[in-house]
Design a protein around this motif. Structure first.
Motif, PDB file in Angstrom:
ATOM      1  N   ASN A  45       9.452   0.880   4.641  1.00 40.55           N
ATOM      2  CA  ASN A  45       8.973   1.150   3.282  1.00 40.55           C
ATOM      3  C   ASN A  45      10.123   1.595   2.393  1.00 40.55           C
ATOM      4  OD1 ASN A  45       6.330   0.478   3.695  1.00 40.55           O
ATOM      5  ND2 ASN A  45       5.601   2.583   3.977  1.00 40.55           N
ATOM      6  N   ALA A  46      10.999   2.438   2.943  1.00 38.72           N
ATOM      7  CA  ALA A  46      12.124   2.937   2.150  1.00 38.72           C
ATOM      8  C   ALA A  46      13.062   1.790   1.780  1.00 38.72           C
ATOM      9  CB  ALA A  46      12.866   4.019   2.932  1.00 38.72           C
ATOM     10  N   ALA A  49      11.657  -0.223  -0.859  1.00 35.80           N
ATOM     11  CA  ALA A  49      11.685   0.471  -2.158  1.00 35.80           C
ATOM     12  C   ALA A  49      13.088   0.471  -2.763  1.00 35.80           C
ATOM     13  CB  ALA A  49      11.174   1.907  -1.997  1.00 35.80           C
ATOM     14  N   CYS A  73      12.552   3.520  -5.271  1.00 38.17           N
ATOM     15  CA  CYS A  73      11.899   3.465  -6.586  1.00 38.17           C
ATOM     16  C   CYS A  73      10.784   4.475  -6.792  1.00 38.17           C
ATOM     17  CB  CYS A  73      11.366   2.053  -6.830  1.00 38.17           C
ATOM     18  SG  CYS A  73      10.071   1.597  -5.662  1.00 38.17           S
ATOM     19  N   ILE A  75       6.861   6.377  -6.115  1.00 36.67           N
ATOM     20  CA  ILE A  75       5.474   5.938  -6.346  1.00 36.67           C
ATOM     21  C   ILE A  75       4.921   6.796  -7.493  1.00 36.67           C
ATOM     22  CG2 ILE A  75       3.200   5.609  -5.300  1.00 36.67           C
ATOM     23  CD1 ILE A  75       4.579   5.908  -2.548  1.00 36.67           C
ATOM     24  N   ALA A  88      -3.897  -1.884   0.731  1.00 33.50           N
ATOM     25  CA  ALA A  88      -3.415  -1.760  -0.646  1.00 33.50           C
ATOM     26  C   ALA A  88      -1.896  -1.817  -0.584  1.00 33.50           C
ATOM     27  CB  ALA A  88      -3.876  -0.440  -1.249  1.00 33.50           C
ATOM     28  N   SER A  90       1.887  -3.076  -2.851  1.00 34.87           N
ATOM     29  CA  SER A  90       2.514  -3.568  -4.079  1.00 34.87           C
ATOM     30  C   SER A  90       3.382  -4.784  -3.784  1.00 34.87           C
ATOM     31  CB  SER A  90       3.370  -2.449  -4.687  1.00 34.87           C
ATOM     32  OG  SER A  90       4.352  -2.056  -3.738  1.00 34.87           O
ATOM     33  N   LYS A  91       3.393  -5.229  -2.513  1.00 35.55           N
ATOM     34  CA  LYS A  91       4.413  -6.208  -2.130  1.00 35.55           C
ATOM     35  C   LYS A  91       3.983  -7.672  -2.173  1.00 35.55           C
ATOM     36  CE  LYS A  91       6.326  -2.406   0.334  1.00 35.55           C
ATOM     37  NZ  LYS A  91       6.570  -1.733   1.602  1.00 35.55           N
ATOM     38  N   PHE A 105       3.715  -5.761   3.928  1.00 30.91           N
ATOM     39  CA  PHE A 105       2.840  -6.628   3.141  1.00 30.91           C
ATOM     40  C   PHE A 105       1.397  -6.408   3.545  1.00 30.91           C
ATOM     41  CE2 PHE A 105       4.167  -9.064   6.836  1.00 30.91           C
ATOM     42  CZ  PHE A 105       2.985  -9.572   7.315  1.00 30.91           C
ATOM     43  N   ARG A 106       1.164  -5.710   4.664  1.00 31.60           N
ATOM     44  CA  ARG A 106      -0.204  -5.569   5.142  1.00 31.60           C
ATOM     45  C   ARG A 106      -0.903  -4.365   4.541  1.00 31.60           C
ATOM     46  NH1 ARG A 106      -1.025  -8.258  10.431  1.00 31.60           N
ATOM     47  NH2 ARG A 106      -2.614  -6.682  10.759  1.00 31.60           N
ATOM     48  N   GLY A 107      -0.147  -3.477   3.930  1.00 30.84           N
ATOM     49  CA  GLY A 107      -0.741  -2.329   3.257  1.00 30.84           C
ATOM     50  C   GLY A 107      -1.559  -1.440   4.167  1.00 30.84           C
ATOM     51  N   GLU A 108      -1.116  -1.270   5.417  1.00 27.58           N
ATOM     52  CA  GLU A 108      -1.923  -0.420   6.285  1.00 27.58           C
ATOM     53  C   GLU A 108      -1.141   0.672   6.989  1.00 27.58           C
ATOM     54  OE1 GLU A 108      -3.871  -3.056   8.961  1.00 27.58           O
ATOM     55  OE2 GLU A 108      -2.023  -3.982   9.629  1.00 27.58           O
ATOM     56  N   ALA A 109       0.178   0.715   6.816  1.00 27.70           N
ATOM     57  CA  ALA A 109       0.950   1.707   7.564  1.00 27.70           C
ATOM     58  C   ALA A 109       0.583   3.131   7.147  1.00 27.70           C
ATOM     59  CB  ALA A 109       2.439   1.458   7.380  1.00 27.70           C
TER      60      ALA A 109
HETATM   61  P1  ADP Z   1       3.006  -2.039   2.891  1.00 30.19           P
HETATM   62  O1  ADP Z   1       4.367  -1.564   3.158  1.00 30.19           O
HETATM   63  O2  ADP Z   1       2.546  -3.079   3.836  1.00 30.19           O
HETATM   64  O3  ADP Z   1       2.779  -2.445   1.461  1.00 30.19           O
HETATM   65  P2  ADP Z   1       2.260   0.684   3.372  1.00 30.19           P
HETATM   66  O4  ADP Z   1       0.984   1.308   3.786  1.00 30.19           O
HETATM   67  O5  ADP Z   1       3.408   0.875   4.249  1.00 30.19           O
HETATM   68  O6  ADP Z   1       1.977  -0.832   3.150  1.00 30.19           O
HETATM   69  O7  ADP Z   1       2.637   1.210   1.933  1.00 30.19           O
HETATM   70  C1  ADP Z   1       1.686   1.048   0.867  1.00 30.19           C
HETATM   71  C2  ADP Z   1       2.378   1.010  -0.487  1.00 30.19           C
HETATM   72  O8  ADP Z   1       2.942   2.290  -0.778  1.00 30.19           O
HETATM   73  C3  ADP Z   1       3.550   0.057  -0.546  1.00 30.19           C
HETATM   74  O9  ADP Z   1       3.131  -1.254  -0.876  1.00 30.19           O
HETATM   75  C4  ADP Z   1       4.427   0.669  -1.629  1.00 30.19           C
HETATM   76  O10 ADP Z   1       4.018   0.257  -2.895  1.00 30.19           O
HETATM   77  C5  ADP Z   1       4.129   2.152  -1.510  1.00 30.19           C
HETATM   78  N1  ADP Z   1       5.197   2.835  -0.760  1.00 30.19           N
HETATM   79  C6  ADP Z   1       5.159   3.216   0.530  1.00 30.19           C
HETATM   80  N2  ADP Z   1       6.292   3.853   0.889  1.00 30.19           N
HETATM   81  C7  ADP Z   1       7.085   3.862  -0.191  1.00 30.19           C
HETATM   82  C8  ADP Z   1       8.401   4.378  -0.469  1.00 30.19           C
HETATM   83  N3  ADP Z   1       9.149   4.979   0.477  1.00 30.19           N
HETATM   84  N4  ADP Z   1       8.903   4.208  -1.715  1.00 30.19           N
HETATM   85  C9  ADP Z   1       8.175   3.585  -2.670  1.00 30.19           C
HETATM   86  N5  ADP Z   1       6.943   3.090  -2.468  1.00 30.19           N
HETATM   87  C10 ADP Z   1       6.389   3.223  -1.256  1.00 30.19           C
END
Ligand code: ADP
Ligand code: MG
Length: 637
Positions: A45-46, A49, A73, A75, A88, A90-91, A105-109
């Protein structure tokens, strides 16, 4: 029939929708398996970002604390709850799952982590205020203001505290720490322009346990430097650069020389479109590329990056995204196998520099074990050093004993014990002067130089422009014979040579059956056998290239190979393995005296032959010592 099977008419539970918490806990198991997988998701994620600096802190193997801070960047406050919601992201917008350019891309971590531990996200995007949100027991709290530098910090405490069964599956703190470190290293290799710091805060004060600083320059150089920084300088020095392409898939990276192999598959790093993967098809291909360069218990070291159109490869095979599926796996496999083989063949007779290093280490007094507690430095001007305080392979004495050593060993100037140097020389018999070997002329510029001598009937010493080469004649010859047999096999079969009198070899009935079953394959390898009465076989022909061999011993080796391999593996690989065993029998065993032209012929053939830098078991066939090294050995530098 059990009651269970017939429980249709009883009180049937109605179908119900599980609540969000339960869904998250079930799904979380696939994404967050252990602390290392949480670290991987957070670091990804980092990187997604746009972070330039990522600091990972763990405690107790990540079991009590995982914290990942970045300068990416950020949140915005109002999106924090969404970041925690399942599916959910943003990718991607969901319209094209085959065109993915980010790690996530799966928005579940984050949703999964909220379900398995206590999660807190603090973040501040450029030009906004910082805010934080917490999840405890699956319940999302309020958005609150907080102070935070530009970027995001995600903290996961007490992972799996809500699922004790899961906790039990975790391994020791040490093993989990190791796995976390491995995850961080893999991602650090994938993102060379980012600084990575790993800290261990077990017991309070954080200690830095791994760090690589952001590389600069173009991607290729940066990657090379990063691989060196993560895997080690040694690896970089003993690997060859790879750059190959096949039908739209490009492979770059570094492949370790066979002599730099490892006892386990711990130095294999594979990336697909920048994503670290652990994929069986790919590691299998890596193994296949080295199969006849390494013995079965050795593993190649390599860091390979495969890049292609995102649509060529599906990364959405498993929630952890470490497996991939190529649309045409044959192309990827072929690229790895043939790309590496070709590069290794071009590297030809090179063998690892660590070999020369180890050789020097064995010679050099200062590299011995550190007995005195202080590192030993060989210095000519040191008291006692001049007169050979050197005491054989035990090395230079520890500092405390130098004086004693001097008292003991220094020449007695007035006594008769030691004559002075000049007198000693006068008394010495004239050295035997070897005649200049005429055949050697002109070979000094060849990579392996001009053969000068054969020592102990096995070691060929050759002279190059700027150093010496020591060749293990037996190992080298074995390799050459093997390569020759392989070439013949690929061309039109290995020619056999009929024995004047067939050799009868007694075997157990099952061994006999196993051999005879393969008689046809073996005949193509120049080994012709036939059934002979009772439990024996008759050997009629052996490979002509091997010359005279002990047919019985060779059959037993072939049998070993057949039963080792079982029915697994590729036919080609198995034939190669059998040839490799046979080659051992035809080799110039150590103990054979060679004439100068024979030695030079061997060196020239080594230079021409691919893979001649190591024997069939991955050991080096020669080492090179540069004059520079030799001078250092004698303290002249
Ligand atoms: P994914 O990475 O599959 O999109 P995550 O559950 O890991 O799903 O993260 C959800 C959303 O949270 C990301 O799409 C991103 O927009 C935001 N996000 C997560 N971690 C960060 C971060 N370190 N910096 C900026 N945005 C983040
Ligand atoms: Mg993610």
């Amino acid at each position: 029939m059990t009651q269970h099977d017939h429980n249709m008419t009883g009180a049937r539970p109605a179908i119900r929708q599980l609540d969000e918490g339960a869904i998250n806990r079930i799904a979380a198991g696939e994404v967050v398996e252990r602390p290392a997988s949480a670290v991987k998701e957070l670091v990804e994620n980092a990187i997604d970002a746009g972070a330039r600096r990522i600091v990972v802190t763990i405690a107790d193997g990540g079991k009590t604390l995982i914290r990942v801070g970045d300068d990416g960047c950020g949140i915005p406050a109002e999106e924090l709850p969404l970041a925690l919601a399942r599916h959910a992201t943003s990718k991607i917008d969901g319209s094209d799952l085959l065109n993915i350019h980010s790690f996530g891309f799966r928005g579940e971590a984050l949703a999964s982590m909220g379900a398995v531990g206590r999660l807190r996200i603090q973040s501040r995007p450029e030009g906004a205020e910082g805010s934080e949100i917490e999840v405890r027991g699956g319940l999302i709290g309020e958005i609150r203001p907080c102070s935070h530098y530009h970027g995001t910090t995600v903290e996961l405490r007490d992972i799996f505290h809500a699922t004790p069964a899961r906790l039990k599956f975790l391994r020791s703190d040490r093993a989990e720490t190791q796995a976390v470190t491995d995850s961080v290293k893999r991602l650090a290799m994938a993102a060379p322009f980012v600084t990575f710091v790993l800290r261990d805060a077990t017991g309070g004060e954080p200690r830095e346990t791994f760090r690589v600083d952001a590389e600069t320059g173009d991607l290729f150089d940066a990657l090379g430097a990063r691989l060196g920084a993560v895997i080690g300088r040694d690896f970089r020095d003993n690997a060859i650069p790879i750059d190959a392409e096949r039908e739209g898939i490009v492979m770059t990276g570094l492949a370790g020389l066979p002599t730099y192999s490892r006892g386990a598959a711990v130095s294999q790093f594979l990336f697909v479109n920048g994503r670290p993967v652990r994929d069986r098809m790919l590691t299998g291909a890596l193994k296949a590329a080295y199969h006849d360069l390494l013995s079965r218990d050795r593993h190649p070291a390599a860091a390979l990056f495969l890049d292609c159109e995102p649509a060529q490869v599906d990364v959405n095979v498993h929630p952890a995204k470490t497996e991939v599926r190529f649309r045409e796996p044959g192309i990827a496999r072929g690229l790895i196998v043939s790309g590496l083989r070709q590069a290794l063949a071009e590297a030809g007779h090179r063998s690892a520099t660590t070999v020369a290093g180890a050789t020097l280490g064995a010679f050099r007094p200062e590299d011995g074990a550190d007995v005195g507690g202080e590192a030993r430095v060989y210095r000519m001007d040191r008291p006692g050093g001049r007169y050979g305080a050197w005491n054989g392979f035990g090395g230079y004495p520890a500092p405390a004993s130098v004086e004693a050593a001097r008292g003991f060993m220094a020449p007695d100037p007035g006594g008769a014990g030691f004559a002075d140097g000049a007198a000693l020389f006068e008394q010495a018999p004239a050295g035997r002067v070897e005649p200049e070997m005429p055949e050697a002329a002109g070979f000094e510029d060849a990579p392996l130089g001009a053969a000068r001598a054969q020592l102990h009937e096995n070691w060929i010493v050759a002279q190059t422009r700027d150093g010496i080469v020591i060749v293990d004649q037996h190992a080298a010859h074995e390799r050459l014979v093997y390569e020759r047999l392989k070439t013949r096999m690929r061309d039109n079969g290995v020619p056999g040579q009929a024995l004047l009198i067939p050799e009868i070899v007694e075997l157990t009935p099952s061994d006999r059956a196993m051999l005879l079953e393969r008689a046809e394959d073996l005949a193509a390898l120049g080994l012709v056998i036939e059934p002979f009465g009772g439990s024996a076989v008759a050997v009629r022909e052996t490979p002509a290239d091997l010359g005279e061999v002990d047919a019985g011993a060779m059959l037993r080796d072939v049998l070993d190979e057949l039963s080792d391999a079982g029915d697994s593996g590729l036919v080609q690989a198995r034939l190669d393995a059998i040839l490799s065993r046979m080659a051992c029998h035809g080799s110039v065993r150590s103990g054979r005296r060679m004439r100068a032209e024979e030695m030079n012929a061997l060196l020239r053939e080594m230079e021409r032959t691919p893979h001649s830098g190591q024997c069939n078991h991955g050991r080096p066939t020669f080492v090179t010592l540069s004059l520079h090294d030799i001078e250092r050995l004698f303290g002249r530098r």
